[in-house]
Write an enzyme that holds these catalytic residues in place. Structure first.
Site, PDB file in Angstrom:
ATOM      1  N   ASP A   9      -8.457 -21.215 -20.082  1.00 19.32           N
ATOM      2  CA  ASP A   9      -9.414 -21.382 -21.183  1.00 19.32           C
ATOM      3  C   ASP A   9      -8.874 -22.466 -22.104  1.00 19.32           C
ATOM      4  O   ASP A   9      -7.672 -22.521 -22.369  1.00 19.32           O
ATOM      5  CB  ASP A   9      -9.586 -20.069 -21.955  1.00 19.32           C
ATOM      6  CG  ASP A   9     -10.862 -20.037 -22.782  1.00 19.32           C
ATOM      7  OD1 ASP A   9     -11.117 -21.029 -23.510  1.00 19.32           O
ATOM      8  OD2 ASP A   9     -11.599 -19.034 -22.708  1.00 19.32           O
ATOM      9  N   ASP A  10      -9.780 -23.320 -22.579  1.00 21.95           N
ATOM     10  CA  ASP A  10      -9.335 -24.396 -23.477  1.00 21.95           C
ATOM     11  C   ASP A  10      -9.197 -23.934 -24.919  1.00 21.95           C
ATOM     12  O   ASP A  10      -8.707 -24.686 -25.773  1.00 21.95           O
ATOM     13  CB  ASP A  10     -10.321 -25.574 -23.409  1.00 21.95           C
ATOM     14  CG  ASP A  10     -11.714 -25.190 -23.867  1.00 21.95           C
ATOM     15  OD1 ASP A  10     -12.261 -25.879 -24.740  1.00 21.95           O
ATOM     16  OD2 ASP A  10     -12.249 -24.194 -23.348  1.00 21.95           O
ATOM     17  N   ASP A  53     -12.485 -19.660 -17.445  1.00 13.70           N
ATOM     18  CA  ASP A  53     -13.563 -19.953 -18.391  1.00 13.70           C
ATOM     19  C   ASP A  53     -14.486 -21.008 -17.783  1.00 13.70           C
ATOM     20  O   ASP A  53     -14.036 -21.923 -17.090  1.00 13.70           O
ATOM     21  CB  ASP A  53     -12.971 -20.472 -19.707  1.00 13.70           C
ATOM     22  CG  ASP A  53     -14.040 -20.686 -20.762  1.00 13.70           C
ATOM     23  OD1 ASP A  53     -14.918 -19.817 -20.897  1.00 13.70           O
ATOM     24  OD2 ASP A  53     -14.002 -21.725 -21.444  1.00 13.70           O
ATOM     25  N   MET A  55     -17.050 -22.913 -19.620  1.00 13.06           N
ATOM     26  CA  MET A  55     -17.335 -24.044 -20.495  1.00 13.06           C
ATOM     27  C   MET A  55     -16.044 -24.673 -20.995  1.00 13.06           C
ATOM     28  O   MET A  55     -15.476 -24.258 -22.013  1.00 13.06           O
ATOM     29  CB  MET A  55     -18.192 -23.584 -21.678  1.00 13.06           C
ATOM     30  CG  MET A  55     -19.495 -22.892 -21.259  1.00 13.06           C
ATOM     31  SD  MET A  55     -20.539 -23.938 -20.226  1.00 13.06           S
ATOM     32  CE  MET A  55     -21.031 -25.170 -21.425  1.00 13.06           C
ATOM     33  N   ASP A 330      14.379  10.133  10.054  1.00 14.63           N
ATOM     34  CA  ASP A 330      15.039  10.579  11.276  1.00 14.63           C
ATOM     35  C   ASP A 330      14.510  11.967  11.624  1.00 14.63           C
ATOM     36  O   ASP A 330      14.302  12.808  10.745  1.00 14.63           O
ATOM     37  CB  ASP A 330      16.554  10.631  11.060  1.00 14.63           C
ATOM     38  CG  ASP A 330      17.289  11.121  12.292  1.00 14.63           C
ATOM     39  OD1 ASP A 330      17.557  10.306  13.174  1.00 14.63           O
ATOM     40  OD2 ASP A 330      17.563  12.343  12.357  1.00 14.63           O
ATOM     41  N   ILE A 331      14.238  12.216  12.921  1.00  5.83           N
ATOM     42  CA  ILE A 331      13.766  13.525  13.361  1.00  5.83           C
ATOM     43  C   ILE A 331      14.976  14.401  13.687  1.00  5.83           C
ATOM     44  O   ILE A 331      15.753  14.085  14.606  1.00  5.83           O
ATOM     45  CB  ILE A 331      12.858  13.406  14.600  1.00  5.83           C
ATOM     46  CG1 ILE A 331      11.660  12.494  14.293  1.00  5.83           C
ATOM     47  CG2 ILE A 331      12.375  14.779  15.046  1.00  5.83           C
ATOM     48  CD1 ILE A 331      10.759  12.263  15.496  1.00  5.83           C
ATOM     49  N   ASN A 338      14.656  16.936  23.940  1.00  2.20           N
ATOM     50  CA  ASN A 338      14.810  16.298  25.247  1.00  2.20           C
ATOM     51  C   ASN A 338      15.583  17.182  26.221  1.00  2.20           C
ATOM     52  O   ASN A 338      15.226  17.288  27.403  1.00  2.20           O
ATOM     53  CB  ASN A 338      15.531  14.954  25.089  1.00  2.20           C
ATOM     54  CG  ASN A 338      14.623  13.867  24.535  1.00  2.20           C
ATOM     55  OD1 ASN A 338      13.415  13.896  24.745  1.00  2.20           O
ATOM     56  ND2 ASN A 338      15.212  12.916  23.829  1.00  2.20           N
ATOM     57  N   ASP A 347       8.859  12.222  24.512  1.00  2.00           N
ATOM     58  CA  ASP A 347       7.998  11.054  24.271  1.00  2.00           C
ATOM     59  C   ASP A 347       6.698  11.460  23.568  1.00  2.00           C
ATOM     60  O   ASP A 347       6.203  10.754  22.694  1.00  2.00           O
ATOM     61  CB  ASP A 347       7.672  10.354  25.587  1.00  2.00           C
ATOM     62  CG  ASP A 347       8.862   9.597  26.156  1.00  2.00           C
ATOM     63  OD1 ASP A 347       9.863   9.439  25.427  1.00  2.00           O
ATOM     64  OD2 ASP A 347       8.789   9.167  27.323  1.00  2.00           O
ATOM     65  N   GLU A 373      14.886   8.172  17.691  1.00  2.00           N
ATOM     66  CA  GLU A 373      14.031   9.002  16.830  1.00  2.00           C
ATOM     67  C   GLU A 373      14.105   8.545  15.365  1.00  2.00           C
ATOM     68  O   GLU A 373      13.809   9.310  14.453  1.00  2.00           O
ATOM     69  CB  GLU A 373      14.427  10.475  16.947  1.00  2.00           C
ATOM     70  CG  GLU A 373      15.772  10.836  16.343  1.00  2.00           C
ATOM     71  CD  GLU A 373      16.948  10.638  17.287  1.00  2.00           C
ATOM     72  OE1 GLU A 373      17.977  11.300  17.081  1.00  2.00           O
ATOM     73  OE2 GLU A 373      16.833   9.826  18.229  1.00  2.00           O
TER      74      GLU A 373
END
Length: 408
Positions: A9-10, A53, A55, A330-331, A338, A347, A373
């Site tokens: 804006d001026d 702006d 204008m 982390d699991i 497994n 998986d 994991e």
């Protein structure tokens, strides 16, 4: 979420007023007093939203907007025109120049903050997609340069939800020459129609007689298939509170009744063009980046991509002094899964765990498999306190799902 906003804006008093309002809401503010100065800042600095702006002497806001949208580096930079002009013809001229919205002086504080926040959020998501595509290009996957957004929105499919047949007829007549438009009068039917896919834009009236248009917008944003579908809402002048709620939940644009057909056409074109460009980005990721950057088992990003992503995001966060959090996941006791049930079952566990991580993370976050994991979620713009809350929410969700499964 913070963002960098350029106020142009001026008149110094206007700049100071907008700067104070935005700073109070934790936006970082840059300022310019002329069009050429604004263009120079946008070329050299990282800017998320421009408050411009209209204008101004020498180069007015319309010309500044046209030049920003003509340059590849700034063509997707959101621009909000701030002006004392309130004629429809002025809005149309601004929209054709590429402006994303108008705010009329004196600017309402809530409307200002809500609109800036909404556009900054869209810019952040778009930047994330562009960065991921660029990383793929640097690794030899496709080209880094993207084609500019199409000037045309012809041939798009629009869904209008409106139970006032006169209003629906007027809107359809204004749009049918360039678009294929489907009209539904009920929210339930609209959701069924959307579930079939293929739409480029949803237009929703907030004046439905027997349903809540805002609830429909919320449902569309929560569903995976329609989460990125642009939404325009139709509101009455007295519905400012509902309008602000809609913008806050992620509605892209709005039209105030009585609806001018030329403004309607211009806003529809803007949203469809933006969607097509975003679709192009997503297609680039699917075709080039994702195939080489995904973990083949879980579908999450792999360690190689994570390292490239993290380097770029950490550099941005450091330059802007913004928060950046990382969750390491982390699991527990996964080896026993497994050993007891076999690797095939292991998986399955990993794939389901990854699917839940993806469902529970934001679009701007990155979920990746580090190895085995172990998983990582990178969260830009997130404080340590907020990250801890997210971590606990994820942990509780996984625990509750496992308990439910074991009880079943």
């Amino acid at each position: 979420m913070t963002a960098r906003v350029l106020v142009v804006d001026d008149i110094a008093a206007n700049v100071k007023l907008l700067e104070a309002r935005l700073t109070a809401d934790y936006f970082e503010v840059l300022t310019a007093s002329s069009g050429p100065e604004a263009l120079e800042i946008c070329r050299k600095e990282k800017v998320d939203v421009v408050l411009l702006d209209v204008m101004m002497p020498g180069m007015d806001g319309f010309e500044v907007c046209r030049r920003l949208k003509a340059e590849p580096k700034t063509q997707n930079l959101p621009v909000i025109m701030v002006t004392a002009l309130d004629q429809t013809s002025d809005k149309i001229q601004g929209l054709k120049a590429g402006a994303d919205d108008f705010l009329t002086k004196p600017v309402d504080d809530i409307a200002l903050i809500t609109r800036v926040r909404n556009l900054a959020r869209l810019k952040l998501l778009n930047d994330e997609l562009m960065m991921r595509a660029a990383i793929g290009a640097k690794l030899g996957l496709g080209h880094e340069r993207l084609e500019p957004a199409s000037e045309s929105a012809e041939g798009s499919r629009l869904l209008l939800v409106e139970d006032d047949w006169r209003a629906a007829e007027q809107i359809s007549e204004a749009l049918c020459a360039d678009h294929e438009i489907t009209v539904e009068s009920s929210v339930e039917q609209a959701l069924q129609t959307l579930s079939k896919g293929g739409f480029d834009l949803l237009i929703v009236s907030l004046d439905l007689e027997h349903a809540d248009g805002l609830r429909l917008c919320s449902q569309v944003r929560s569903l995976e298939a329609t989460r990125h579908l642009p939404i325009i809402i139709l509101v009455d002048p007295a519905e400012q509170a509902r309008l602000l709620r809609a913008l806050d939940m992620g509605v892209n644009d709005y039209l105030v009744r009585p609806i001018d057909r030329h403004e309607l056409q211009a806003r529809v074109t803007t949203q469809v063009r933006r969607k097509r460009y975003t679709d192009q980005l997503r297609a680039r990721l699917e075709e080039h980046v994702e195939q080489a950057m995904l973990d083949p088992l879980t579908g999450l990003h792999n360690r190689r991509y994570l390292e490239s992503h993290m380097a770029a995001k950490l550099e941005d966060a450091s330059a802007l002094s913004q928060a950046f959090s990382i969750l390491l996941i982390d699991i527990d006791y996964f080896k026993s899964v497994n050993d007891t049930f076999g690797h095939d079952v292991g998986d399955i566990v990993l794939k389901e765990f990854a699917a839940r991580l993806k469902r529970l993370t934001r679009g701007i976050d990155l979920a990746a498999r580090l190895g085995g994991e172990e998983f990582v979620i990178a969260m830009p713009g997130t404080s340590a306190e907020r990250a801890a809350q997210v971590a606990e929410r994820l942990r509780a969700h996984i625990e509750n799902c496992l308990l439910y499964t074991s009880d079943a």
